[in-house]
Design a protein around this motif. Structure first.
Motif, PDB file in Angstrom:
ATOM      1  N   ILE A  43      13.413  64.738  52.820  1.00 49.07           N
ATOM      2  CA  ILE A  43      12.031  64.968  53.063  1.00 49.07           C
ATOM      3  C   ILE A  43      11.526  63.857  53.932  1.00 49.07           C
ATOM      4  O   ILE A  43      10.938  64.256  54.897  1.00 49.07           O
ATOM      5  N   TYR A  44      12.078  62.464  53.827  1.00 47.75           N
ATOM      6  CA  TYR A  44      11.585  61.450  54.732  1.00 47.75           C
ATOM      7  C   TYR A  44      12.057  61.648  55.932  1.00 47.75           C
ATOM      8  O   TYR A  44      11.151  61.574  57.100  1.00 47.75           O
ATOM      9  N   ASN A  45      12.982  62.082  56.334  1.00 53.50           N
ATOM     10  CA  ASN A  45      13.800  62.250  57.574  1.00 53.50           C
ATOM     11  C   ASN A  45      13.014  63.658  58.342  1.00 53.50           C
ATOM     12  O   ASN A  45      12.598  63.594  59.481  1.00 53.50           O
ATOM     13  N   ILE A  46      12.843  64.577  57.640  1.00 52.42           N
ATOM     14  CA  ILE A  46      11.824  65.898  58.129  1.00 52.42           C
ATOM     15  C   ILE A  46      10.770  65.374  58.471  1.00 52.42           C
ATOM     16  O   ILE A  46      10.200  65.824  59.484  1.00 52.42           O
ATOM     17  N   SER A  47      10.036  64.553  57.393  1.00 49.20           N
ATOM     18  CA  SER A  47       8.834  63.970  58.011  1.00 49.20           C
ATOM     19  C   SER A  47       8.763  63.187  59.331  1.00 49.20           C
ATOM     20  O   SER A  47       7.679  63.229  60.046  1.00 49.20           O
ATOM     21  N   HIS A  48       9.601  62.279  59.130  1.00 46.75           N
ATOM     22  CA  HIS A  48       9.893  61.504  60.274  1.00 46.75           C
ATOM     23  C   HIS A  48       9.869  62.180  61.576  1.00 46.75           C
ATOM     24  O   HIS A  48       9.378  61.849  62.620  1.00 46.75           O
ATOM     25  N   ILE A  49      10.480  63.292  61.722  1.00 49.17           N
ATOM     26  CA  ILE A  49      10.729  64.245  62.884  1.00 49.17           C
ATOM     27  C   ILE A  49       9.655  65.024  63.297  1.00 49.17           C
ATOM     28  O   ILE A  49       9.225  64.715  64.585  1.00 49.17           O
ATOM     29  N   ARG A  50       8.638  65.138  62.352  1.00 46.99           N
ATOM     30  CA  ARG A  50       7.452  65.877  62.611  1.00 46.99           C
ATOM     31  C   ARG A  50       6.422  64.942  62.792  1.00 46.99           C
ATOM     32  O   ARG A  50       5.231  65.441  62.852  1.00 46.99           O
ATOM     33  N   HIS A  51       6.521  63.424  62.714  1.00 52.95           N
ATOM     34  CA  HIS A  51       5.701  62.423  62.887  1.00 52.95           C
ATOM     35  C   HIS A  51       4.683  62.549  61.578  1.00 52.95           C
ATOM     36  O   HIS A  51       3.488  62.200  62.222  1.00 52.95           O
ATOM     37  N   ILE A  52       4.917  62.739  60.637  1.00 47.54           N
ATOM     38  CA  ILE A  52       4.041  63.049  59.428  1.00 47.54           C
ATOM     39  C   ILE A  52       4.336  61.640  58.851  1.00 47.54           C
ATOM     40  O   ILE A  52       5.572  61.156  58.435  1.00 47.54           O
TER      41      ILE A  52
END
Length: 258
Positions: free
Chosen positions: A223-232
Motif C-alpha cells: 500500500i505504501y509503495n503504491i501511494s508513493h508511486i501516486r505521490h500520496i
C-alpha cells in the motif's frame, strides 16, 4: 513517531525472544544444527532484527529534530534499510520455495548450515541495492526512495508481488500436499506410519504459517509503495507502512510461541 517507536519496541521484544529461545534450544539439544522448524523462525528473526535496527536509526533523527537524515548519510541509511528489507523478502521467498521442493522431493538439501539459502538471499539483495543506489534519499519521515522518484517503489512493488505470489503458490501447494501425504510401506506398524505422517504435517504446517505471516506483513508495505508511486503522502500511509515493516517480528513471535 509514537506509532513508529511502539511498533519498533514490539518488534524488538518479539525478535529478542525468538533469538534467545532458539539459542537456548540449540545449546540444550547439543546438536550441530537445529531442526528446520526452529531454524526458519530464527532466520526470520535475524533479518527482522536488522530491519528493526536500520529503521530505528532511520527515524531517530526525525524524532529528535523533525527532519529526516540528509545528504550522503541519508543515502547510506536508505540503502541499508532497503538492503535488509530485501534480505527479509528473499529469505521468506527462499524458505517457501525450498519447503515446497522438500515436500516434493525428500532428497532436496540446502547444504551445510543452509548456505544455499543465505547465499541466494545475500546476492539478490546486494544486486537490488546496487542497481538502485541512485534512488535513495529523503522522504517525508525517513530515508528511503526519494519522494519524486518512482523507481525504488516500482521495483519494491514488483519483488514483493513476485515473492508474495510464489510464496502463496508454495503455501497452497504445501497445504494441499499435507492432506495427501503418503508414508512409504515397510516402516513397521500402522501406528508408526501414522505418527510419521502427523509429524510431517506439523512440520510443513509450521513452516507454512511463517510464509503466511510474511504475506500479511508486506500487504501494508505494498500500500505504501503504491501511494508513493501516486505521490500520496498522507501520514496514515506511513503509519500503516511502519506497522507492516515491524509486523514480521511480532507475527514471528506469536507463531513461535504458539
Amino acid at each position: 513517531m509514537i506509532s513508529s517507536f511502539l511498533a519498533v519496541y514490539l518488534n524488538f521484544v518479539g525478535t529478542s525472544y525468538v533469538l534467545y529461545r532458539s539459542y537456548y534450544k540449540w545449546k540444550s539439544s547439543r546438536r550441530i544444527t537445529l531442526p528446520m522448524t526452529l531454524r526458519v523462525p530464527m532466520y526470520i528473526a535475524m533479518t527482522d532484527s536488522f530491519v528493526m535496527i536500520s529503521h530505528l536509526i532511520n527515524i531517530s533523527r526525525m524524532a529528535a529534530t523533525q527532519k529526516p537524515w540528509e545528504g550522503s548519510t541519508c543515502n547510506i541509511i536508505g540503502g541499508l534499510t532497503f538492503f535488509f528489507q530485501c534480505m527479509n523478502i528473499f529469505l521468506v521467498g527462499g524458505v517457501a520455495i525450498t519447503t515446497f521442493l522438500r515436500v516434493k522431493s525428500r532428497s532436496f538439501s540446502l547444504g551445510k548450515y543452509d548456505y544455499k539459502l543465505f547465499l541466494g538471499m545475500l546476492i539478490l539483495s546486494l544486486i537490488s541495492t546496487i542497481a538502485l543506489n541512485k534512488d535513495f534519499g529523503q522522504n517525508m519521515y525517513w530515508c528511503a526512495g526519494k519522494f519524486d522518484d518512482k523507481n525504488l517503489s516500482i521495483f519494491s512493488l514488483c519483488i514483493i508481488i513476485i515473492v508474495m505470489t510464489v510464496s502463496l503458490f508454495c503455501y497452497i501447494s504445501i497445504i494441499y500436499e499435507m492432506r495427501s501425504i503418503k508414508i512409504e510401506e515397510g516402516f513397521g506398524s500402522e501406528e508408526i506410519s501414522n505418527q510419521r505422517k502427523e509429524k510431517n504435517k506439523r512440520i510443513y504446517s509450521k513452516i507454512s504459517s511463517y510464509i503466511l505471516i510474511f504475506i500479511i506483513q508486506y500487504v501494508p508495505v505494498t500500500i505504501y509503495n503504491i501511494s508513493h508511486i501516486r505521490h500520496i503522502d498522507h501520514y496514515w500511509i506511513y503509519v500503516v507502512c511502519d506497522i507492516g515493516i515491524n509486523f514480521g517480528g511480532i507475527g514471528n513471535f506469536v507463531q513461535y510461541t504458539i
